[in-house]
Design a protein around this motif. Structure first.
Motif, PDB file in Angstrom:
ATOM      1  N   SER A 118       0.813  -1.214   0.000  1.00 22.60           N
ATOM      2  CA  SER A 118       0.000   0.000   0.000  1.00 22.60           C
ATOM      3  C   SER A 118       0.846   1.264   0.000  1.00 22.60           C
ATOM      4  O   SER A 118       0.376   2.323  -0.414  1.00 22.60           O
ATOM      5  N   LEU A 119       2.075   1.163   0.469  1.00 23.70           N
ATOM      6  CA  LEU A 119       2.984   2.305   0.485  1.00 23.70           C
ATOM      7  C   LEU A 119       3.836   2.309  -0.787  1.00 23.70           C
ATOM      8  O   LEU A 119       4.234   1.249  -1.279  1.00 23.70           O
ATOM      9  N   ASN A 120       4.111   3.502  -1.291  1.00 24.27           N
ATOM     10  CA  ASN A 120       4.926   3.630  -2.502  1.00 24.27           C
ATOM     11  C   ASN A 120       6.396   3.380  -2.139  1.00 24.27           C
ATOM     12  O   ASN A 120       6.973   4.107  -1.329  1.00 24.27           O
ATOM     13  N   PRO A 121       7.038   2.368  -2.737  1.00 21.86           N
ATOM     14  CA  PRO A 121       8.406   2.023  -2.321  1.00 21.86           C
ATOM     15  C   PRO A 121       9.459   3.041  -2.725  1.00 21.86           C
ATOM     16  O   PRO A 121      10.569   3.016  -2.194  1.00 21.86           O
ATOM     17  N   VAL A 122       9.147   3.950  -3.672  1.00 22.15           N
ATOM     18  CA  VAL A 122      10.163   4.902  -4.146  1.00 22.15           C
ATOM     19  C   VAL A 122       9.993   6.289  -3.536  1.00 22.15           C
ATOM     20  O   VAL A 122      10.734   7.205  -3.882  1.00 22.15           O
ATOM     21  N   LEU A 123       9.028   6.460  -2.643  1.00 21.29           N
ATOM     22  CA  LEU A 123       8.833   7.738  -1.961  1.00 21.29           C
ATOM     23  C   LEU A 123       9.085   7.571  -0.468  1.00 21.29           C
ATOM     24  O   LEU A 123       8.742   6.537   0.116  1.00 21.29           O
ATOM     25  N   THR A 124       9.646   8.591   0.148  1.00 18.08           N
ATOM     26  CA  THR A 124       9.882   8.534   1.588  1.00 18.08           C
ATOM     27  C   THR A 124       8.559   8.552   2.335  1.00 18.08           C
ATOM     28  O   THR A 124       7.512   8.956   1.809  1.00 18.08           O
ATOM     29  N   ILE A 125       8.631   8.111   3.589  1.00 15.93           N
ATOM     30  CA  ILE A 125       7.449   8.129   4.445  1.00 15.93           C
ATOM     31  C   ILE A 125       6.911   9.553   4.584  1.00 15.93           C
ATOM     32  O   ILE A 125       5.702   9.797   4.490  1.00 15.93           O
ATOM     33  N   GLY A 126       7.815  10.513   4.789  1.00 14.64           N
ATOM     34  CA  GLY A 126       7.389  11.909   4.937  1.00 14.64           C
ATOM     35  C   GLY A 126       6.704  12.435   3.698  1.00 14.64           C
ATOM     36  O   GLY A 126       5.695  13.148   3.788  1.00 14.64           O
ATOM     37  N   ARG A 127       7.241  12.118   2.529  1.00 12.10           N
ATOM     38  CA  ARG A 127       6.630  12.583   1.274  1.00 12.10           C
ATOM     39  C   ARG A 127       5.205  12.036   1.121  1.00 12.10           C
ATOM     40  O   ARG A 127       4.291  12.770   0.721  1.00 12.10           O
ATOM     41  N   GLN A 128       5.021  10.769   1.450  1.00 12.39           N
ATOM     42  CA  GLN A 128       3.698  10.170   1.295  1.00 12.39           C
ATOM     43  C   GLN A 128       2.696  10.757   2.285  1.00 12.39           C
ATOM     44  O   GLN A 128       1.526  10.983   1.937  1.00 12.39           O
ATOM     45  N   LEU A 129       3.131  11.009   3.499  1.00 11.16           N
ATOM     46  CA  LEU A 129       2.232  11.597   4.493  1.00 11.16           C
ATOM     47  C   LEU A 129       1.862  13.034   4.129  1.00 11.16           C
ATOM     48  O   LEU A 129       0.686  13.419   4.184  1.00 11.16           O
ATOM     49  N   THR A 130       2.849  13.843   3.772  1.00  6.60           N
ATOM     50  CA  THR A 130       2.564  15.249   3.476  1.00  6.60           C
ATOM     51  C   THR A 130       1.735  15.403   2.200  1.00  6.60           C
ATOM     52  O   THR A 130       0.894  16.295   2.115  1.00  6.60           O
ATOM     53  N   GLU A 131       1.959  14.537   1.209  1.00  8.47           N
ATOM     54  CA  GLU A 131       1.137  14.585  -0.002  1.00  8.47           C
ATOM     55  C   GLU A 131      -0.330  14.324   0.323  1.00  8.47           C
ATOM     56  O   GLU A 131      -1.228  14.992  -0.205  1.00  8.47           O
ATOM     57  N   ALA A 132      -0.579  13.345   1.189  1.00  7.76           N
ATOM     58  CA  ALA A 132      -1.957  13.032   1.566  1.00  7.76           C
ATOM     59  C   ALA A 132      -2.615  14.209   2.286  1.00  7.76           C
ATOM     60  O   ALA A 132      -3.790  14.517   2.060  1.00  7.76           O
ATOM     61  N   ILE A 133      -1.848  14.870   3.156  1.00  6.03           N
ATOM     62  CA  ILE A 133      -2.392  16.010   3.898  1.00  6.03           C
ATOM     63  C   ILE A 133      -2.680  17.181   2.966  1.00  6.03           C
ATOM     64  O   ILE A 133      -3.762  17.789   2.990  1.00  6.03           O
ATOM     65  N   ARG A 134      -1.723  17.520   2.108  1.00  5.54           N
ATOM     66  CA  ARG A 134      -1.875  18.695   1.232  1.00  5.54           C
ATOM     67  C   ARG A 134      -2.891  18.468   0.112  1.00  5.54           C
ATOM     68  O   ARG A 134      -3.399  19.433  -0.466  1.00  5.54           O
ATOM     69  N   ALA A 135      -3.186  17.199  -0.192  1.00  7.34           N
ATOM     70  CA  ALA A 135      -4.202  16.922  -1.212  1.00  7.34           C
ATOM     71  C   ALA A 135      -5.594  17.343  -0.751  1.00  7.34           C
ATOM     72  O   ALA A 135      -6.476  17.613  -1.575  1.00  7.34           O
ATOM     73  N   HIS A 136      -5.779  17.424   0.581  1.00  2.00           N
ATOM     74  CA  HIS A 136      -7.104  17.734   1.115  1.00  2.00           C
ATOM     75  C   HIS A 136      -7.140  18.977   1.998  1.00  2.00           C
ATOM     76  O   HIS A 136      -8.226  19.436   2.357  1.00  2.00           O
ATOM     77  N   ARG A 137      -5.983  19.526   2.348  1.00  2.00           N
ATOM     78  CA  ARG A 137      -5.960  20.686   3.235  1.00  2.00           C
ATOM     79  C   ARG A 137      -5.088  21.783   2.627  1.00  2.00           C
ATOM     80  O   ARG A 137      -3.977  21.509   2.156  1.00  2.00           O
ATOM     81  N   PRO A 138      -5.534  23.039   2.661  1.00  2.00           N
ATOM     82  CA  PRO A 138      -4.739  24.153   2.110  1.00  2.00           C
ATOM     83  C   PRO A 138      -3.680  24.617   3.095  1.00  2.00           C
ATOM     84  O   PRO A 138      -3.785  25.691   3.705  1.00  2.00           O
ATOM     85  N   VAL A 139      -2.656  23.797   3.293  1.00  2.00           N
ATOM     86  CA  VAL A 139      -1.597  24.127   4.251  1.00  2.00           C
ATOM     87  C   VAL A 139      -0.257  24.174   3.525  1.00  2.00           C
ATOM     88  O   VAL A 139      -0.090  23.608   2.443  1.00  2.00           O
ATOM     89  N   SER A 140       0.696  24.843   4.132  1.00  2.00           N
ATOM     90  CA  SER A 140       2.036  24.931   3.559  1.00  2.00           C
ATOM     91  C   SER A 140       2.763  23.604   3.731  1.00  2.00           C
ATOM     92  O   SER A 140       2.354  22.746   4.524  1.00  2.00           O
TER      93      SER A 140
END
Length: 599
Positions: A118-140
């Motif tokens: 379920s996790l993308n093996p070529v992206l860091t954990i931080g990148r995957q978490l922040t992408e999910a957050i920014r996809a739905h929230r207007p945050v920096s």
């Protein structure tokens, strides 16, 4: 007000309380003989702040139900043939993919069963978490990163900020599952669907994660659908339970009623198959196998595995992960030694070293033969004698091969028997692990998670090895199939004298199958003894904590409050040159070894 108006008002009020309503859900899949239903006419409602548990054997339609609700059915193989899925006032059936994407992760989120896929093996954990957050929230980006670190902290990942730069393969199975949970909880959804969310977690972290889900539910009114085969988790978490079999609902009721008064024979069988602490005692006498009495099937001496942590512009090693530190044990033919401990304690790393899949220091011998320095022929022979059942069945099975070909492949490689004899052995293995013969020509993606694990077990058994390393080999199985597989492992052990290194976080299963148990903590063994010594008279505080954390399949009993830990978890990462404090094992009597800090 007329009776008709009163009924309509009551129905409207009930609908308002139901954050999710599934009515007449039917899912079918393509097959050589036409389409067949895998979920049939399923209906249930979910209220705000409620936990609904969906239980049943693997292949009963639990996971397919969750995928249908999320609009994630694997098309065109599967389709939603009938029914409605209403999230509040909005019907999700028929929505365009773009509209569904705005809802998924925000209003309704899902924790999947197999984190590595379920996790993308070529992206860091931080990148995957922040992408999910920014996809739905207007945050920096900075705010998203802070929220991501907070989410990792909430699910008890040690040194959360430094983990943001790691990739999924650099974490243990339990740690990857905690990342998935953090990702799902970060946006505080209205509905959380958790498909076996604690399957890969040890009991103490499981207790903390389930406590976290309860906290979220209490604070935000989140509604939870919990799909699990662990009836102890059902007893602890569920307000109501839906029991499924062959895609149909066979029973529904409150958790207390279902455990106290199950109505169907199927539910009674599920509850009877639940392993319980204490049920393993007396199943067979525990046996002690002193290494000096006979040649062990496998012996490990001072096993040490360390991984470098690099950083800076030049990528220099600044720290080391002390994954395994000075571990020693021996397993006799026909004996089962279980390794238990929290995720990240070194259990799986020990298993990989024994299977020749990780570099190590120290010595490993199989029937007196040292694994170090073997040539190509010697390594091939060793692999025949040492087989491994991996924790993640989907990642360990080639998706381009049929299940029959996967189980037959070891026989082909080692030239065992004729083609006809190989086919016959494969068919027999399918039968013994509870798989239908029509599955021989199907591919891994066509099986449920539990069925895929059974394929992995059959594959490991094909060569009748001297040693089997079973890394969470029954964690994906429902309780009834789990009981049959454990019986099968015992039968094969007695028939062929196989030695098992059995790795599990399920302490009831460990008690059920083990002769001896070794408890690991931060890469070292802190207690080792017979099954009766470990479960009847545990000496080390960490061992007692593990046993007390086991979920009990009784809704009236609750686990101790101390399991909700505060502060940072200890870490096995140390700066280069800083050696960990070695633990010395001292005999407390009868071969019961307990760690004390070495001077």
């Amino acid at each position: 007000m007329t009776v008709h108006h009163t009924i309509a008002a009551l129905q409207k009020g009930a609908a308002a309380r139901h954050v999710l309503s599934v009515q007449g859900l039917t899912v079918d899949v393509g097959s050589p003989t036409g389409r067949r239903a895998v979920v049939s006419d399923l209906s249930f409602d979910l209220s705000r702040g409620e936990t609904l548990c969906i239980a049943g054997e693997s292949g009963s339609g639990k996971s397919m139900t969750s995928l249908a609700i999320m609009g994630l059915l694997p098309k065109p193989a599967a389709r939603l043939a009938a029914g409605s899925v209403r999230l509040g006032a909005q019907d999700l059936v028929g929505l365009e993919e773009a509209a569904l994407r705005t809802i998924r992760g925000d209003r309704i989120a899902m924790i999947f069963q197999e984190p590595m896929t379920s996790l993308n093996p070529v992206l860091t954990i931080g990148r995957q978490l922040t992408e999910a957050i920014r996809a739905h929230r207007p945050v920096s980006a900075a705010d998203a990163a802070r929220q991501a670190v907070a989410a990792l902290d909430a699910v008890r990942i040690p040194q959360a900020a430094s983990r943001m730069g790691q990739y999924p393969h650099e974490m243990s199975g339990g740690q990857r599952q905690r990342v998935m949970i953090a990702m799902a909880l970060a946006l505080q959804p209205d509905v959380l669907i958790a498909d076996e969310p604690t399957t890969a977690l040890d009991v103490t972290v499981q207790a903390q994660v389930l406590g976290l889900l309860k906290d979220l539910q209490r604070d935000l009114g989140t509604a939870i659908i919990l799909i699990t085969h662990d009836m102890g988790v059902v007893a602890e978490m569920g307000d109501r339970v839906v029991v499924m079999r062959h895609g149909r609902k066979v029973e529904e009721g409150t958790t207390a009623d279902l455990f106290a008064r199950p109505r169907t024979d199927y539910t009674k069988g599920l509850l009877a198959a639940v392993p319980r602490i204490g049920s393993g005692t007396g199943r067979r006498a525990t046996r002690a196998f002193p290494a000096e009495a006979a040649t062990p099937a496998v012996e490990v001496r001072d096993l040490t595995v360390r991984y470098p942590v690099r950083g800076g512009l030049l990528g220099r090693t600044h720290s080391l992960v002390h994954a395994v530190e000075g571990v020693s044990f021996a397993i006799a033919p026909g004996e089962t030694l279980s390794l238990v401990g929290e995720s990240g304690c070194g259990k799986s790393t020990t298993a990989k070293a024994l299977a020749g899949l990780a570099p190590y220091a120290g010595a490993i011998t199989v029937e007196g033969r040292d694994m170090a320095g073997l040539g190509r022929a010697g390594s091939k022979a060793m692999r025949r004698d040492v087989q491994m059942i991996f924790q993640d069945p989907y990642a360990s099975l080639d998706p381009r091969m049929t299940a029959g070909a996967l189980v037959r492949e070891p026989l082909d490689i080692h030239g065992v028997g004729t083609k006809a004899e190989r086919r016959e052995r494969v068919a027999g293995l399918f039968d013994r692990v509870g798989l239908s013969p029509d599955g021989l020509d199907r591919y891994p993606h066509e099986f449920s998670g539990g069925q895929r694990q059974r394929i992995s077990i059959a594959r490991a058994l094909a060569l009748r090895p001297k040693v089997i390393v079973a890394d969470e080999s029954v964690s994906a199985l429902d309780v009834s199939v789990q009981a049959r597989v454990l019986d099968l492992l015992r039968e094969l052990q007695e028939e062929f004298g196989i030695a098992y290194l059995f790795i599990s976080h399920d302490m009831a299963v460990v008690e059920n199958i083990s002769d001896r148990v070794a408890v690991m903590y931060l890469g070292q063994i802190v207690e080792m003894g017979t099954r009766d010594q470990i479960f009847g008279a545990p000496r080390h505080p960490y061992t007692r904590r593990l046993i007390e954390a086991v979920p009990v399949p009784d809704p009236s009993r609750k686990r101790p409050a101390f399991l909700r830990m505060e502060g940072d978890l200890p870490s096995s990462v140390r700066r280069r040159g800083d050696a960990p404090a070695r633990q010395e094992l001292v005999d407390a009597g009868g071969g019961h070894l307990v760690a004390v800090s070495a001077a």
